[in-house]
Design an enzyme around this catalytic site. Structure first.
Site, PDB file in Angstrom:
ATOM      1  N   TYR A 196      46.084  77.026 -89.632  1.00  0.00           N
ATOM      2  CA  TYR A 196      47.382  76.426 -89.311  1.00  0.00           C
ATOM      3  C   TYR A 196      47.421  74.961 -89.744  1.00  0.00           C
ATOM      4  O   TYR A 196      48.443  74.467 -90.241  1.00  0.00           O
ATOM      5  CB  TYR A 196      47.654  76.525 -87.804  1.00  0.00           C
ATOM      6  N   TYR A 209      48.677  71.096 -93.421  1.00  0.00           N
ATOM      7  CA  TYR A 209      49.145  69.745 -93.113  1.00  0.00           C
ATOM      8  C   TYR A 209      48.109  68.699 -93.507  1.00  0.00           C
ATOM      9  O   TYR A 209      48.462  67.574 -93.858  1.00  0.00           O
ATOM     10  CB  TYR A 209      49.472  69.642 -91.622  1.00  0.00           C
TER      11      TYR A 209
END
Length: 840
Positions: free
Chosen positions: A491, A495
Site C-alpha cells: 500500500y 507513495y
C-alpha cells in the site's frame, strides 16, 4: 631734534586676496580645465565658450540668466490644488481599477515580471484567436480575481503595521517587494539589517552603561526582546524566542548565541532567502497558476531553482575529495552516492523499514489502517478542477503543514490519555495546488481500531465542520488493510516511490494531475524542498540513526578482525551480548529483528537497548556554541562505560586538481604526502571551496594539444561542455593551424552529405538541448518558435521582446549583449535625438 620713541608699530593692511590664478600654459585650449558647474555664477556665462549646444541646454542656460523671483501666494495655492487633484485621482484609481477591463489590464501590466509572464501566454492566445469580448471577459474574470488575491497576499507580506519600530520605518516601502529580489539583493539587504541591529545593540548597551557580560539577566532579556520586536516587524521570528521567553527557560549562553545570530549577515541571508522563496511561491498560488493544468505541485520557478541547486551540488561533489589525516583519498561523489542522499538507497531503506514494521505488527497480531488526511478548504488555493478557490484564506503550503502537525499532536495526546498508542508511518505529499495532505499507515490491536479512528476523525474534522456536512471522507478517510489484496508495504510502496524517484511506476498516472507518476516525482521533491516539509515520518519505532551507526560499527569491526586474521562469522564482536544482538540484526539488514532486539515498539526512548552517544565539538561555531556531534553508540542499561566510537576517521573536504599524468589529485593529500602545499579545505559541503580556488592546475601546454606524439582525439570523444577557457583557446588555435581538407569533398545540391560519427552523436544531444530550452522558456511564460529555439540551441543570439538572449548548455536562457551593429545603430539614434532636443 627728533625724539626717538620705542615700541611696536601698527602693521599695514594686507593686500587683497587675488584668488587662485591658473597661469599654466596648455598646449591646446581644450586642455584647460573648465569652471565647476553650479546653479549660480558670479561671472556671466560666455556663450562663445559653449559650442555644439543642444536646444534643451540652450534653453536651460537662457533660463539661468534671469533672476529667480519668489512664487506668489496664488501660485503656491494653485500648485497645492493641482497636487491634491493628482493625489485624489491616484487614490480613486486604486479603488476603481477593478471596475473596467482597461483598469484591470493596466493593473496587470504593472505586476512583477514573474507574475506578468505567468499569465501573459493566455492573454496573447486570446488576442490571436478570440475577439475583444472574450478578452474583456478574461480580464474581468480570471485576471481580476488573481489581482485581488495578490493584493490580499501582499498585505500579509508587508511590514507588520502593529509594530512601530525602526526597521519597520526603514523597510516599509521595500518589504512588499521582497518576492521580486534576486539573490544578490537579498544578501545586500541582509547585510543592511544586520548592521542596523548591531548599531541598535551597541546603542542600547551604551544607554544601559554596561557590557552584555556585565548585565543582569533581566537587562539582557530586555535587550533581546527589544531586538526581537524589531525583527517581528519584518515578519521574521527571532532565534530561540519561545525557549528564552518560557517561564524558567532563560539561559545566558543561549541568549548570547541568539544575539550573535541576530547581528550576523549570513544568518539573515539564509532567513531572508527562505522567506523570499516562500512569499514568491505563495504569489504564484494567488495568481492561480499552480494547479494540475498549468504548474502542478510547484511553480516552474521553484522547480528550476531546485534543479539548478542539485546541479551545483553534483558539480561540487565531482570536483572535491575527502581526505583523512593520513592522506587517504576518497571520492566525495562516491560517498554521497553510497549514502541515503542517493534516492535509490533512500527508497530501499524506507521499504526495508516498512517491511520490518509490518512483520512486527503481524507477530503482535495488530491490524493495519490506511488513512488519508486533508486540510480544510480554506487552505486550498484552487479547487479540484483547477479554478480559483473563493474560500482560500491566503495561507502558504507550509502553514497548511503546520496545521496538520498541530492537529496530529493534539489527536495523539488525546489517544495517549485513553491508553491508545498506534505506530507506523506517515507520508506528506502535495495536492495539485501545492496544499499538503497526509497518507498514514497505522498499526494497532483490533479492539482499539474503532475508538482510535473516532478520536482521530473528531480532531481532523473539527475545524470548519459545517462545510463537510455528512461527507467527512473529504477530509478524513480510513481504510482497513486486506491481506488478501496485498501487504501493508505494498500500500505504501507507491507513495514512497512517487515522492522519491518514481521507480517502477512506468505507465501509471497521478490521480491529482493526470501526468505520469515517474515524471511528477521531481515535482514532489522540489515541493518538499521549497516549503521545507518532511516527507516521511515514522512514529512509535526505534530510531534509524542507531541502525545506521551499528551497520557502520559492524563493518569497522569486521575489517579489523579480518586484517588481524581472527574473524569468525557469527561470533560475538561486542562485550555485551544484548548490544551485539542489536548490531547483528542491523548488519543483516532485518529491521524487524532490529526492532525486536531494541525492545519493541511503543517504548520510551531511554528504554532502548542501544542509543546514540554524543560529544561536544572541538571547535565553536560562528555563534559561540559548541554543538553536539555523534560520537558513537552506547547502552543505557550498562552506562557510560559502554560507549563505543563509530566516527574513527576525521575527514576534510578539499578540491581536486590535475597532475602531470592527467589524474585528479587532492590538494590536501599532496600536502600530507610531502608534495607542494596548497590551500585548505572547503568550509561547507554544499558551497564552492573558497580556499582551493587559487590552486594551480597543471594543464598540458598549448603546443602539446593535438601534437603528433599524442593519439589524435576524435571530435565525438571531446566533451565540449567541460572544456575550460584555456582548453577552448588551445583547440581554436589548433583548428586554425590545421584547416580541414576539403579537396575530396563532393558538394552538390542533389547528393546528400553523408553524416559523420560526430554529426550522428550530436543530433540526439541537440534534440535534448532543444527540449531543455523549450521547458525553460515555458517556465518563464515565453512561447518561442521552432526557429528561435533551434537558433538558441546552435549558440546564436535571439531577439526576444527587444532584448538579445543566449542559451547555456544546460538549457537556461540568459540575457546577452546585442550585436555590435545593433548597438552602434541604437547609439547613433540616441545621439540624433539629443541633437534634436527630443530626448534627454
Amino acid at each position: 631734534m627728533t625724539t626717538e620713541t620705542h615700541g611696536r608699530y601698527a602693521p599695514s593692511e594686507p593686500a587683497p586676496y587675488p584668488g587662485i590664478i591658473d597661469d599654466t600654459r596648455y598646449a591646446y585650449m581644450w586642455n584647460k580645465p573648465r569652471k565647476a558647474v553650479g546653479l549660480f555664477f558670479d561671472d556671466e556665462i560666455d556663450e562663445s565658450e559653449v559650442f555644439s549646444v543642444s536646444p534643451l541646454v540652450a534653453k536651460h542656460l537662457e533660463r539661468m540668466k534671469h533672476d529667480w523671483q519668489p512664487l506668489g501666494a496664488a501660485v503656491i495655492q494653485r500648485i497645492k490644488e493641482q497636487a491634491q487633484e493628482e493625489r485624489s485621482e491616484h487614490e480613486r484609481k486604486k479603488v476603481t481599477w477593478a471596475e473596467t477591463p482597461e483598469g484591470v489590464e493596466q493593473r496587470f501590466n504593472e505586476q512583477p515580471s514573474f507574475i506578468h509572464q505567468a499569465l501573459l501566454p493566455k492573454v496573447n492566445w486570446l488576442r490571436q484567436n478570440r475577439d475583444q469580448k472574450h478578452i474583456n471577459a478574461f480580464f474581468m474574470g480570471s485576471v481580476r480575481k488573481a489581482l485581488l488575491r495578490l493584493d490580499a497576499v501582499r498585505q500579509r507580506q508587508s511590514v507588520n503595521s502593529g509594530h512601530g519600530y525602526e526597521l519597520a520605518a526603514y523597510y516599509f516601502r521595500r518589504w512588499p517587494h521582497l518576492a521580486t529580489f534576486s539573490k544578490k539583493q537579498v544578501i545586500t539587504v541582509a547585510h543592511e539589517i544586520a548592521a542596523r541591529l548591531t548599531e541598535m545593540f551597541e546603542t542600547e548597551c551604551s544607554a544601559i552603561g554596561s557590557r552584555p557580560s556585565e548585565m543582569s539577566d533581566d537587562d539582557l532579556l530586555w535587550l533581546y526582546r527589544h531586538l526581537g520586536a524589531e525583527m517581528f516587524a519584518l515578519r521574521v521570528t527571532p532565534p530561540a524566542w519561545q525557549s528564552l521567553n518560557a517561564k524558567g527557560g532563560f539561559s545566558r549562553t543561549q541568549c548570547y548565541s541568539s544575539l550573535l545570530r541576530i547581528s550576523n549577515p549570513d544568518w539573515w541571508g539564509r532567513k531572508l532567502w527562505r522567506l523570499r522563496c516562500e512569499w514568491r511561491e505563495n504569489q504564484f498560488r494567488a495568481a492561480g497558476v499552480i494547479h494540475k493544468k498549468r504548474m502542478p505541485y510547484v511553480s516552474f520557478d521553484a522547480l528550476n531553482q531546485w534543479q539548478e541547486q542539485r546541479r551545483k551540488n553534483r558539480a561540487f561533489f565531482q570536483s572535491h575529495d575527502l581526505v583523512d589525516d593520513e592522506g587517504n583519498i576518497v571520492s566525495l561523489e562516491d560517498m554521497v552516492n553510497a549514502s541515503v542522499s542517493n534516492p535509490a538507497i533512500r527508497r530501499h531503506e524506507l521499504m526495508n523499514r516498512m517491511s520490518g514494521v509490518e512483520l512486527i505488527a503481524q507477530s503482535r497480531g495488530d491490524v493495519g489502517i490506511f488513512l488519508t488526511i486533508t486540510c480544510p478548504s480554506k487552505y486550498h488555493s484552487n479547487i479540484h478542477s483547477g479554478h480559483q478557490n473563493p474560500k482560500w484564506n491566503h495561507t502558504t503550503a507550509r502553514q497548511g503543514q503546520q496545521y496538520l502537525c498541530k492537529v496530529w499532536g493534539r489527536a495523539t495526546s488525546a489517544l495517549k490519555r485513553q491508553a491508545l498508542r498506534p505506530y507506523g508511518f506517515r507520508v506528506a505529499e502535495p495536492h495539485h495546488d501545492g496544499t499538503p495532505h497526509w497518507h498514514a499507515l497505522l498499526f494497532m490491536p483490533q479492539d482499539q481500531v474503532k475508538e482510535t479512528l473516532a478520536i482521530l476523525r473528531e480532531y481532523f474534522i473539527k475545524e470548519d465542520r459545517h462545510e463537510l456536512g455528512r461527507n467527512t471522507g473529504a477530509r478524513f478517510k480510513s481504510k482497513k488493510m486486506d491481506p488478501r489484496k496485498g501487504s501493508a508495504t505494498a500500500y505504501v510502496a507507491k507513495y514512497i516511490s512517487k515522492n522519491i524517484d518514481g521507480y517502477a511506476l512506468d505507465g501509471e498516472l497521478d490521480t491529482e494531475t493526470g501526468k505520469s507518476l515517474k515524471d511528477t516525482a521531481k515535482y514532489a521533491m522540489a515541493w518538499a524542498s521549497q516549503h521545507n516539509i518532511r516527507q516521511f515520518q515514522p512514529f512509535g519505532q526505534p530510531p534509524v540513526t542507531v541502525w545506521r551507526e551499528l551497520r557502520k560499527l559492524s563493518n569497522q569491526l569486521t575489517g579489523i578482525q579480518k586484517e588481524a586474521g581472527i574473524f569468525q562469522p557469527g561470533k560475538q564482536m561486542l562485550p555485551d551480548a544484548a548490544m551485539d544482538n542489536v548490531m547483528a540484526a542491523a548488519d543483516a539488514g532485518c529491521f524487524a529483528t532490529y526492532i525486536e532486539k531494541q525492545g519493541g515498539v511503543l517504548i520510551p526512548r531511554e528504554c532502548y537497548t542501544v542509543r546514540l552517544a554524543y560529544e561536544e565539538a572541538e571547535e565553536v561555531n560562528a555563534y559561540g556554541e559548541s554543538p553536539e556531534k555523534i560520537f558513537g553508540v552506547f547502552s543505557p542499561h550498562i552506562g557510560i562505560t559502554s560507549r563505543i566510537c563509530t566516527r574513527l576517521t576525521r575527514w576534510k573536504i578539499c578540491a581536486k586538481h590535475k597532475t602531470d599524468n592527467g589524474k585528479a589529485r587532492s590538494a590536501d593529500a599532496e600536502e600530507v604526502s610531502g608534495f607542494s602545499p596548497s590551500a585548505g579545505g572547503a568550509w561547507s559541503s554544499v558551497n564552492n571551496s573558497t580556499g582551493d580556488q587559487k590552486t594551480d592546475e597543471k594543464i598540458a601546454p598549448v603546443e602539446e594539444i593535438g601534437s603528433t606524439s599524442e593519439p589524435e582525439m576524435s571530435m565525438s570523444a571531446i566533451d565540449f561542455d567541460k572544456l575550460d577557457d584555456k582548453e577552448r583557446r588551445a583547440m581554436l588555435r589548433r583548428l586554425r593551424k590545421q584547416p580541414p581538407d576539403r579537396r575530396n569533398v563532393i558538394c552538390s545540391s542533389t547528393i546528400q552529405r553523408k553524416k559523420t560519427a560526430g554529426d550522428q552523436a550530436f543530433s540526439p544531444q541537440a534534440d535534448e538541448l532543444i527540449a531543455k530550452i523549450e521547458e525553460f522558456a515555458q517556465s518563464l511564460g515565453w512561447q518561442l518558435s521552432q526557429h528561435e529555439t533551434r537558433r538558441l540551441a546552435a549558440g546564436h543570439k535571439v531577439d526576444i521582446d527587444g532584448r538579445y538572449y543566449r542559451a547555456r548548455p544546460d538549457g537556461c536562457i540568459y540575457a546577452g549583449q546585442p550585436e555590435p551593429r545593433a548597438r552602434v545603430s541604437a547609439l547613433m539614434t540616441r545621439i540624433h535625438k539629443l541633437s534634436m532636443g527630443t530626448d534627454f
